[in-house]
Design a protein around this motif. Structure first.
Motif, PDB file in Angstrom:
ATOM      1  N   LEU A  32     -10.102 -33.150 -50.849  1.00  0.00           N
ATOM      2  CA  LEU A  32     -10.540 -33.083 -49.346  1.00  0.00           C
ATOM      3  C   LEU A  32     -10.156 -31.486 -49.076  1.00  0.00           C
ATOM      4  N   LEU A  33      -9.661 -30.916 -49.890  1.00  0.00           N
ATOM      5  CA  LEU A  33      -9.525 -29.337 -49.531  1.00  0.00           C
ATOM      6  C   LEU A  33     -10.491 -28.699 -50.329  1.00  0.00           C
ATOM      7  N   HIS A  34     -11.646 -29.179 -50.736  1.00  0.00           N
ATOM      8  CA  HIS A  34     -12.650 -28.558 -51.783  1.00  0.00           C
ATOM      9  C   HIS A  34     -13.918 -28.715 -50.988  1.00  0.00           C
ATOM     10  N   CYS A  35     -14.832 -27.613 -51.142  1.00  0.00           N
ATOM     11  CA  CYS A  35     -16.196 -27.581 -50.757  1.00  0.00           C
ATOM     12  C   CYS A  35     -16.890 -28.873 -51.346  1.00  0.00           C
ATOM     13  N   GLY A  36     -17.594 -29.787 -50.376  1.00  0.00           N
ATOM     14  CA  GLY A  36     -18.417 -30.855 -50.612  1.00  0.00           C
ATOM     15  C   GLY A  36     -19.663 -30.342 -51.607  1.00  0.00           C
ATOM     16  N   ILE A  37     -19.968 -29.113 -51.481  1.00  0.00           N
ATOM     17  CA  ILE A  37     -21.006 -29.127 -52.251  1.00  0.00           C
ATOM     18  C   ILE A  37     -20.852 -27.952 -53.568  1.00  0.00           C
ATOM     19  N   CYS A  38     -19.984 -27.015 -53.513  1.00  0.00           N
ATOM     20  CA  CYS A  38     -19.689 -26.314 -54.757  1.00  0.00           C
ATOM     21  C   CYS A  38     -18.579 -26.755 -55.518  1.00  0.00           C
ATOM     22  N   ALA A  39     -17.845 -27.683 -54.823  1.00  0.00           N
ATOM     23  CA  ALA A  39     -16.331 -28.116 -55.228  1.00  0.00           C
ATOM     24  C   ALA A  39     -15.158 -26.899 -55.373  1.00  0.00           C
ATOM     25  N   ASP A  43      -9.681 -22.698 -49.355  1.00  0.00           N
ATOM     26  CA  ASP A  43      -8.655 -21.583 -48.864  1.00  0.00           C
ATOM     27  C   ASP A  43      -9.101 -20.132 -48.993  1.00  0.00           C
ATOM     28  N   ASN A  44     -10.321 -19.882 -49.673  1.00  0.00           N
ATOM     29  CA  ASN A  44     -10.669 -18.645 -50.244  1.00  0.00           C
ATOM     30  C   ASN A  44     -10.503 -17.679 -49.006  1.00  0.00           C
ATOM     31  N   ASP A  45     -11.146 -17.797 -47.986  1.00  0.00           N
ATOM     32  CA  ASP A  45     -11.247 -17.008 -46.945  1.00  0.00           C
ATOM     33  C   ASP A  45     -10.794 -17.529 -45.571  1.00  0.00           C
ATOM     34  N   GLY A  46     -10.465 -18.661 -45.470  1.00  0.00           N
ATOM     35  CA  GLY A  46     -10.149 -19.395 -44.288  1.00  0.00           C
ATOM     36  C   GLY A  46     -11.070 -19.863 -43.466  1.00  0.00           C
ATOM     37  N   VAL A  87      -5.995 -26.130 -43.209  1.00  0.00           N
ATOM     38  CA  VAL A  87      -5.969 -25.173 -44.292  1.00  0.00           C
ATOM     39  C   VAL A  87      -5.192 -24.098 -44.203  1.00  0.00           C
ATOM     40  N   ASP A  88      -5.089 -23.443 -43.263  1.00  0.00           N
ATOM     41  CA  ASP A  88      -4.325 -22.249 -42.933  1.00  0.00           C
ATOM     42  C   ASP A  88      -2.739 -22.852 -42.880  1.00  0.00           C
TER      43      ASP A  88
END
Length: 278
Positions: A32-39, A43-46, A87-88
């Motif tokens: 749930l905390l990962h991008c659905g496209i690239c995985a 939390d890299n840049d918020g 996420v923050d």
């Protein structure tokens, strides 16, 4: 992912008030905390994006695919502020938890924590050794596995002390009273053309101890009769990248003292060293 904690926001009017610093512990599927496209983690840049059909994108994918969701091809993609807030505020296990760190850190704290985490994995200072582990274990590893070739001793800050090392030596650990550990590295320099062989000397900081925010300088001097060679520099921290070759880490640090073989006149080098707190 077990152990993820979140700080709930203030409840709406009519609900029980929750203290600002109160936390609850929950379990959450890490997907749930990962991008659905690239995985990649969100939390890299918020910044988090979402299409009208609920597909979540990281900022990199949102920039790459523009306003069109690559999952459902809808053109309605915008910032998802609610998920950004979650996420923050999430406090995740330290990236070095496998090495023994028990801390939970937020996205904003992650970078600084990684820089100073005592459990961050380090490569061994001895060239060719494949060991890596927490910085508070590296001195024991060198003492046990490389004790015949490497030395160690204690020192006082701001006071000159002497060390005798072999020209083809490797590592001499230096232990401060505050728990900091430095290392005098001696690298054998092979002849290049008409240049004589010799040894390259430099000092690095291996373990920070209680002097986390302290800046250090060192003076290194090698004498022979009335002649001397000196180096004044700042000890770099030994990198937190065990996968990087040791030779590559050494080559990236230009502040070193080259001592030609003919200058020493033997198989050992007498070094005077002073490490100062700035």
């Amino acid at each position: 992912m077990e152990g993820v904690s979140a700080s709930p926001s203030k409840k709406r009017k009519g609900h029980k008030h929750v203290a600002k610093d109160e936390e609850i512990t929950v379990k959450i599927d890490p997907q749930l905390l990962h991008c659905g496209i690239c995985a990649d983690p969100l939390d890299n840049d918020g910044l988090v994006f979402q299409c009208a059909n609920g597909h979540v994108l990281c900022s990199a994918c949102a920039a790459k695919y523009g306003e069109s969701c690559p999952d459902c091809l809808t053109a309605d993609v915008s910032r998802c502020v609610a998920l950004e807030t979650i996420v923050d505020r999430l406090r995740m296990p330290c990236p070095f938890s496998a090495f023994g760190c028990m801390e939970f850190v937020s996205r904003a704290e992650k970078h600084s924590h990684e820089l100073y985490c005592a459990h961050a994995p380090l490569a061994c200072l001895v060239p060719g050794c494949l060991w890596s582990g927490p910085q508070d274990c590296i001195s024991d590893h060198i003492r046990v596995d490389h004790g015949r070739l490497c030395g160690s001793q204690g020192f006082f800050y701001n006071k000159k002390f002497s060390i005798q090392v072999r020209c083809d030596g490797l590592v001499h650990l230096l232990k401060g009273k505050d728990g900091s550990i430095f290392a005098l590295l001696v690298t054998n320099a092979l002849p290049a053309g008409s240049m004589p062989g010799g040894s390259m000397l430099r000092v690095v900081r291996v373990q920070r101890g209680s002097a986390i925010g302290t800046i250090f300088e060192y003076d290194l001097e090698v004498k022979r009769g009335r002649s001397s060679m000196t180096l004044k520099s700042v000890p770099d921290d030994w990198g937190h990248h065990p996968s990087a070759p040791v030779a590559q880490q050494q080559e990236s640090l230009p502040e070193l003292l080259f001592v030609p073989r003919h200058f020493t006149g033997g198989t050992t080098i007498n070094v005077d060293l002073r490490i100062r707190k700035i």
